[in-house]
Design a protein around this motif. Structure first.
Motif, mmCIF file in Angstrom:
data_model
loop_
_atom_site.group_PDB
_atom_site.id
_atom_site.type_symbol
_atom_site.label_atom_id
_atom_site.label_comp_id
_atom_site.label_asym_id
_atom_site.label_seq_id
_atom_site.Cartn_x
_atom_site.Cartn_y
_atom_site.Cartn_z
ATOM 1 N N GLN A 145 0.826 -1.208 0.000
ATOM 2 C CA GLN A 145 0.000 0.000 0.000
ATOM 3 C C GLN A 145 0.861 1.259 0.000
ATOM 4 N N ARG A 146 1.959 1.237 0.807
ATOM 5 C CA ARG A 146 2.849 2.403 0.789
ATOM 6 C C ARG A 146 3.469 2.611 -0.586
ATOM 7 N N GLN A 147 3.836 1.472 -1.214
ATOM 8 C CA GLN A 147 4.421 1.597 -2.549
ATOM 9 C C GLN A 147 3.394 2.155 -3.524
ATOM 10 N N GLU A 148 2.148 1.641 -3.412
ATOM 11 C CA GLU A 148 1.103 2.179 -4.283
ATOM 12 C C GLU A 148 0.843 3.647 -3.982
ATOM 13 N N ALA A 149 0.862 3.996 -2.648
ATOM 14 C CA ALA A 149 0.642 5.398 -2.296
ATOM 15 C C ALA A 149 1.760 6.271 -2.832
ATOM 16 N N ARG A 150 3.017 5.780 -2.724
ATOM 17 C CA ARG A 150 4.137 6.562 -3.276
ATOM 18 C C ARG A 150 3.990 6.734 -4.780
ATOM 19 N N GLU A 151 3.636 5.634 -5.437
ATOM 20 C CA GLU A 151 3.476 5.729 -6.890
ATOM 21 C C GLU A 151 2.326 6.673 -7.238
ATOM 22 N N GLU A 203 3.228 14.682 -10.295
ATOM 23 C CA GLU A 203 3.554 15.019 -11.678
ATOM 24 C C GLU A 203 2.390 15.735 -12.349
ATOM 25 N N VAL A 204 1.152 15.256 -12.052
ATOM 26 C CA VAL A 204 -0.025 15.924 -12.620
ATOM 27 C C VAL A 204 -0.131 17.348 -12.077
ATOM 28 N N TRP A 205 0.096 17.473 -10.739
ATOM 29 C CA TRP A 205 0.036 18.817 -10.140
ATOM 30 C C TRP A 205 1.110 19.734 -10.737
ATOM 31 N N ARG A 206 2.286 19.145 -10.931
ATOM 32 C CA ARG A 206 3.359 19.966 -11.508
ATOM 33 C C ARG A 206 2.960 20.470 -12.893
ATOM 34 N N LYS A 207 2.389 19.578 -13.676
ATOM 35 C CA LYS A 207 1.967 19.992 -15.020
ATOM 36 C C LYS A 207 0.842 21.009 -14.932
#
Length: 335
Positions: free
Chosen positions: A145-151, A158-162
């Motif tokens: 779950q942490r890995q999924e949350a990190r991903e 990345e979406v926010w950055r764009k």
């Protein structure tokens, strides 16, 4: 004539006149065993008779000075002791048997306890193994779950950055194209908005027709009110004349928007409320046209050192009494 010699002793009797000879007949003459046997038998009989008589207390032994009745009493006591000993021996035998049975019972209980303990150890090991497996599964699930949350976070970042880049480009484009847009001089409302606060308005002019007036309003340069620069208005809206108007709520340097409470009156314990005491005061210093309810609901007060940001309630009691604030002050004496 035969020759005869006279003997100094009489001649021996003939062999036929004595006991017949056999293998047990001594060669030396008459047997002495029978008289001795009779003698020994008599002595033995006398000894047995004396022993029996002494045991029954009939004859006193010369070597023992214990009287016969005392001997009888001693024998009776001995018999009682023997009986008691037999009873005690039986009791001991039963106790030994009971003890042996108890030992066997203890052995069975010990074996059962050992089996139960072994079963408990196995169950505990099984539970610990299951717990470790569960913990490991939960750890793996949490890690997944942490890995999924990190991903997901990386993707969202990345979406926010764009989006920020796009918004920045759009804002810069709006600013570039709205360089001729400006605010008129802010002016204060004639009425107070609330305690210590007045609303200031300004009109946004020369907005290009192809730009969103809300975006232009949000990205305009700051305005100056009472010597302070305020960036973004608290709200932007169009009025009836289709003009874009920005509004700022200024809560500093507005002394005319500070009404005050007159004398505070103690009304005793609050009806229907345990542990509270009621105070009332009339609000004065309200400007003409101001909203009495809003000014009362936002005017602070201090009662016996306790600060209140606003009254518990307000009541408009007409022209003569005016707007009255009501406070419920904590007081343990009110029961």
């Amino acid at each position: 004539m035969p020759y005869t010699v006279a003997m100094p002793w009489p001649p021996p009797p003939p062999y036929s006149s004595i006991h017949p000879a056999n293998e047990q007949t001594p060669l030396t003459g008459r047997s002495k065993t029978r008289p001795l046997g009779v003698l020994y038998g008599c002595i033995a009989a006398i000894a047995v008779a004396l022993f029996i008589a002494q045991n029954f207390g009939l004859v006193r032994c010369p070597l023992n000075d214990v009287p016969a009745p005392q001997k009888a009493e001693l024998r009776r006591q001995w018999r009682l002791e023997q009986d008691a000993h037999r009873v005690q021996s039986g009791t001991w035998a039963r106790e030994r048997k009971g003890h042996a049975d108890e030992l066997r019972l203890w052995a069975r209980e010990r074996d059962a306890h050992r089996a139960e303990h072994d079963q408990w150890v196995r169950e505990r090991e099984e539970e610990e193994r299951a717990w470790r497996e569960k913990q490991e599964a939960e750890r793996r699930e949490e890690e997944r779950q942490r890995q999924e949350a990190r991903e997901t976070f990386d993707q969202e970042r990345e979406v926010w950055r764009k989006q920020r880049e796009e918004e920045q480009r759009h804002r810069l484009e709006v600013v570039r194209r709205s360089e001729g847009v400006y605010w008129t001089e802010p002016h204060g409302d004639s009425h107070c908005h609330s305690y210590g606060t007045r609303t200031y308005y300004a009109h946004l002019k020369d907005i290009p027709d192809d730009l969103n007036w809300r975006e232009v309003c949000d990205n305009m340069p700051p305005v100056s009110i009472h010597g302070r620069e305020i960036n973004k208005p608290d709200k932007c809206e169009r009025n009836g004349n289709d003009e874009v108007v920005g509004a700022w709520y200024i809560d500093y340097d507005e002394p005319n928007c500070r009404p005050y409470w007159e004398t505070m009156y103690d009304k005793g314990c609050t009806p229907g409320m345990t542990g509270f005491q009621r105070f009332e005061a009339r609000l004065d210093g309200i400007g003409k046209g101001d909203d009495w309810g809003m000014m009362c609901a936002t005017t602070p007060a201090t009662i016996h050192g306790l600060h209140f940001d606003r009254p518990s309630s307000c009541e408009n009691r007409g022209t003569w009494s005016g707007m009255v604030g009501i406070w419920d002050y904590p007081n343990r004496k009110c029961r």
